[in-house]
Design a protein around this motif. Structure first.
Motif, PDB file in Angstrom:
ATOM      1  N   SER A  13     -11.555  -7.959 -17.022  1.00 23.41           N
ATOM      2  CA  SER A  13     -11.751  -7.867 -18.467  1.00 23.41           C
ATOM      3  C   SER A  13     -12.508  -6.600 -18.857  1.00 23.41           C
ATOM      4  CB  SER A  13     -12.484  -9.099 -18.990  1.00 23.41           C
ATOM      5  OG  SER A  13     -13.738  -9.230 -18.351  1.00 23.41           O
ATOM      6  N   ASP A  14     -13.312  -6.049 -17.951  1.00 19.14           N
ATOM      7  CA  ASP A  14     -14.062  -4.816 -18.213  1.00 19.14           C
ATOM      8  C   ASP A  14     -13.754  -3.843 -17.073  1.00 19.14           C
ATOM      9  OD1 ASP A  14     -15.948  -2.757 -18.424  1.00 19.14           O
ATOM     10  OD2 ASP A  14     -17.474  -4.100 -19.263  1.00 19.14           O
ATOM     11  N   LEU A  15     -12.741  -3.006 -17.289  1.00 17.74           N
ATOM     12  CA  LEU A  15     -12.262  -2.116 -16.230  1.00 17.74           C
ATOM     13  C   LEU A  15     -13.361  -1.172 -15.735  1.00 17.74           C
ATOM     14  CD1 LEU A  15      -9.913  -1.201 -14.453  1.00 17.74           C
ATOM     15  CD2 LEU A  15      -9.275   0.388 -16.282  1.00 17.74           C
ATOM     16  N   ASP A  16     -14.100  -0.553 -16.636  1.00 16.27           N
ATOM     17  CA  ASP A  16     -15.109   0.422 -16.210  1.00 16.27           C
ATOM     18  C   ASP A  16     -16.203  -0.225 -15.370  1.00 16.27           C
ATOM     19  OD1 ASP A  16     -13.818   2.585 -17.376  1.00 16.27           O
ATOM     20  OD2 ASP A  16     -14.857   2.324 -19.297  1.00 16.27           O
ATOM     21  N   ALA A  17     -16.693  -1.372 -15.791  1.00 13.52           N
ATOM     22  CA  ALA A  17     -17.758  -2.045 -15.043  1.00 13.52           C
ATOM     23  C   ALA A  17     -17.259  -2.504 -13.680  1.00 13.52           C
ATOM     24  CB  ALA A  17     -18.295  -3.232 -15.842  1.00 13.52           C
ATOM     25  N   THR A  18     -16.055  -3.055 -13.645  1.00 13.11           N
ATOM     26  CA  THR A  18     -15.505  -3.541 -12.379  1.00 13.11           C
ATOM     27  C   THR A  18     -15.177  -2.376 -11.458  1.00 13.11           C
ATOM     28  OG1 THR A  18     -14.590  -5.428 -13.574  1.00 13.11           O
ATOM     29  CG2 THR A  18     -13.760  -5.044 -11.358  1.00 13.11           C
ATOM     30  N   LYS A  19     -14.641  -1.296 -12.026  1.00 14.08           N
ATOM     31  CA  LYS A  19     -14.309  -0.108 -11.229  1.00 14.08           C
ATOM     32  C   LYS A  19     -15.563   0.451 -10.556  1.00 14.08           C
ATOM     33  CE  LYS A  19     -13.171   3.625 -13.421  1.00 14.08           C
ATOM     34  NZ  LYS A  19     -12.452   4.676 -14.155  1.00 14.08           N
ATOM     35  N   ALA A  20     -16.696   0.432 -11.232  1.00 10.88           N
ATOM     36  CA  ALA A  20     -17.941   0.938 -10.645  1.00 10.88           C
ATOM     37  C   ALA A  20     -18.306   0.159  -9.381  1.00 10.88           C
ATOM     38  CB  ALA A  20     -19.082   0.857 -11.666  1.00 10.88           C
ATOM     39  N   VAL A  21     -18.113  -1.150  -9.408  1.00 10.47           N
ATOM     40  CA  VAL A  21     -18.434  -1.990  -8.244  1.00 10.47           C
ATOM     41  C   VAL A  21     -17.490  -1.689  -7.084  1.00 10.47           C
ATOM     42  CG1 VAL A  21     -18.509  -4.367  -7.392  1.00 10.47           C
ATOM     43  CG2 VAL A  21     -19.458  -3.818  -9.642  1.00 10.47           C
ATOM     44  N   ALA A  47      -6.118  -3.469  -6.135  1.00 12.01           N
ATOM     45  CA  ALA A  47      -5.862  -2.934  -7.460  1.00 12.01           C
ATOM     46  C   ALA A  47      -6.600  -3.729  -8.523  1.00 12.01           C
ATOM     47  CB  ALA A  47      -4.361  -2.955  -7.745  1.00 12.01           C
ATOM     48  N   LEU A  48      -7.049  -3.029  -9.550  1.00 12.38           N
ATOM     49  CA  LEU A  48      -7.670  -3.644 -10.713  1.00 12.38           C
ATOM     50  C   LEU A  48      -6.687  -3.545 -11.866  1.00 12.38           C
ATOM     51  CD1 LEU A  48     -11.202  -1.978 -10.427  1.00 12.38           C
ATOM     52  CD2 LEU A  48     -10.376  -4.089  -9.347  1.00 12.38           C
ATOM     53  N   ASN A  49      -6.425  -4.667 -12.520  1.00 12.68           N
ATOM     54  CA  ASN A  49      -5.436  -4.725 -13.596  1.00 12.68           C
ATOM     55  C   ASN A  49      -6.105  -5.215 -14.874  1.00 12.68           C
ATOM     56  OD1 ASN A  49      -3.299  -5.135 -15.307  1.00 12.68           O
ATOM     57  ND2 ASN A  49      -2.357  -6.755 -14.114  1.00 12.68           N
ATOM     58  N   PRO A  50      -6.383  -4.303 -15.826  1.00 16.64           N
ATOM     59  CA  PRO A  50      -7.021  -4.739 -17.068  1.00 16.64           C
ATOM     60  C   PRO A  50      -6.097  -5.558 -17.968  1.00 16.64           C
ATOM     61  CG  PRO A  50      -6.446  -2.435 -17.205  1.00 16.64           C
ATOM     62  CD  PRO A  50      -6.156  -2.870 -15.792  1.00 16.64           C
ATOM     63  N   ALA A  51      -4.811  -5.576 -17.676  1.00 15.44           N
ATOM     64  CA  ALA A  51      -3.856  -6.362 -18.463  1.00 15.44           C
ATOM     65  C   ALA A  51      -3.598  -7.718 -17.821  1.00 15.44           C
ATOM     66  CB  ALA A  51      -2.540  -5.601 -18.607  1.00 15.44           C
ATOM     67  N   GLY A  52      -4.327  -8.037 -16.766  1.00 11.98           N
ATOM     68  CA  GLY A  52      -4.115  -9.298 -16.057  1.00 11.98           C
ATOM     69  C   GLY A  52      -4.419 -10.493 -16.936  1.00 11.98           C
ATOM     70  N   ALA A  53      -3.723 -11.568 -16.672  1.00 12.32           N
ATOM     71  CA  ALA A  53      -3.870 -12.781 -17.477  1.00 12.32           C
ATOM     72  C   ALA A  53      -5.015 -13.656 -16.998  1.00 12.32           C
ATOM     73  CB  ALA A  53      -2.561 -13.570 -17.447  1.00 12.32           C
ATOM     74  N   GLY A  54      -5.761 -13.203 -16.015  1.00 10.33           N
ATOM     75  CA  GLY A  54      -6.833 -14.037 -15.481  1.00 10.33           C
ATOM     76  C   GLY A  54      -6.305 -14.976 -14.426  1.00 10.33           C
ATOM     77  N   GLY A  55      -7.086 -15.932 -14.057  1.00 11.27           N
ATOM     78  CA  GLY A  55      -6.661 -16.896 -13.057  1.00 11.27           C
ATOM     79  C   GLY A  55      -6.919 -16.436 -11.641  1.00 11.27           C
ATOM     80  N   GLY A  56      -7.615 -15.336 -11.479  1.00 12.87           N
ATOM     81  CA  GLY A  56      -7.969 -14.881 -10.141  1.00 12.87           C
ATOM     82  C   GLY A  56      -7.005 -13.876  -9.578  1.00 12.87           C
ATOM     83  N   PRO A  57      -7.361 -13.320  -8.422  1.00 10.29           N
ATOM     84  CA  PRO A  57      -6.537 -12.307  -7.769  1.00 10.29           C
ATOM     85  C   PRO A  57      -5.178 -12.858  -7.336  1.00 10.29           C
ATOM     86  CG  PRO A  57      -8.743 -12.348  -6.830  1.00 10.29           C
ATOM     87  CD  PRO A  57      -8.615 -13.551  -7.713  1.00 10.29           C
ATOM     88  N   VAL A  58      -4.206 -11.959  -7.246  1.00  7.10           N
ATOM     89  CA  VAL A  58      -2.868 -12.316  -6.782  1.00  7.10           C
ATOM     90  C   VAL A  58      -2.528 -11.437  -5.584  1.00  7.10           C
ATOM     91  CG1 VAL A  58      -0.411 -12.446  -7.352  1.00  7.10           C
ATOM     92  CG2 VAL A  58      -2.123 -12.951  -9.109  1.00  7.10           C
TER      93      VAL A  58
END
Length: 109
Positions: A13-21, A47-58
């Protein structure tokens, strides 16, 4: 060729914050776009997907024939979560769910 899991796509949901980690963990991404950030970890794609629908990694299994594999899994009882779509030249993906709702990603032609 048997299916091989070569990538894990994480909805964020927050690409920049997650990308930093993930950058702190894996180093600089090989792809850094507003729609997709990708890291190569010894030949495995994270991969990080900011358009993901949630529900965890695939986890995505690479298959030779996306349509045939999809039909086989649907006939076995899987349900469709995300219909096949083109993501790059010669690469399509879709996501199915097993009987418990766990995602099954497929990537192929």
């Amino acid at each position: 060729m048997s299916p091989t899991i070569r990538s894990l796509v994480i909805p964020v949901s927050d690409l920049d914050a997650t990308k930093a980690v993930y950058t702190a963990l894996f180093g600089s991404p090989h792809t850094d776009e507003s729609y997709y950030v990708g890291y190569n970890v010894d030949g495995f794609e994270i991969a990080l997907n900011p358009a993901g629908a949630g529900g965890g990694p695939v986890a995505f299994a690479d298959v030779d024939d996306l349509d045939a594999t999809r039909e086989t899994l649907l006939a076995a009882g899987a349900t469709e979560r995300d219909a096949p779509r083109q993501v790059a030249p010669g690469a399509r993906v879709c996501v199915l769910s097993d009987a418990d709702g766990n995602p099954i990603g497929l990537r192929g032609k």
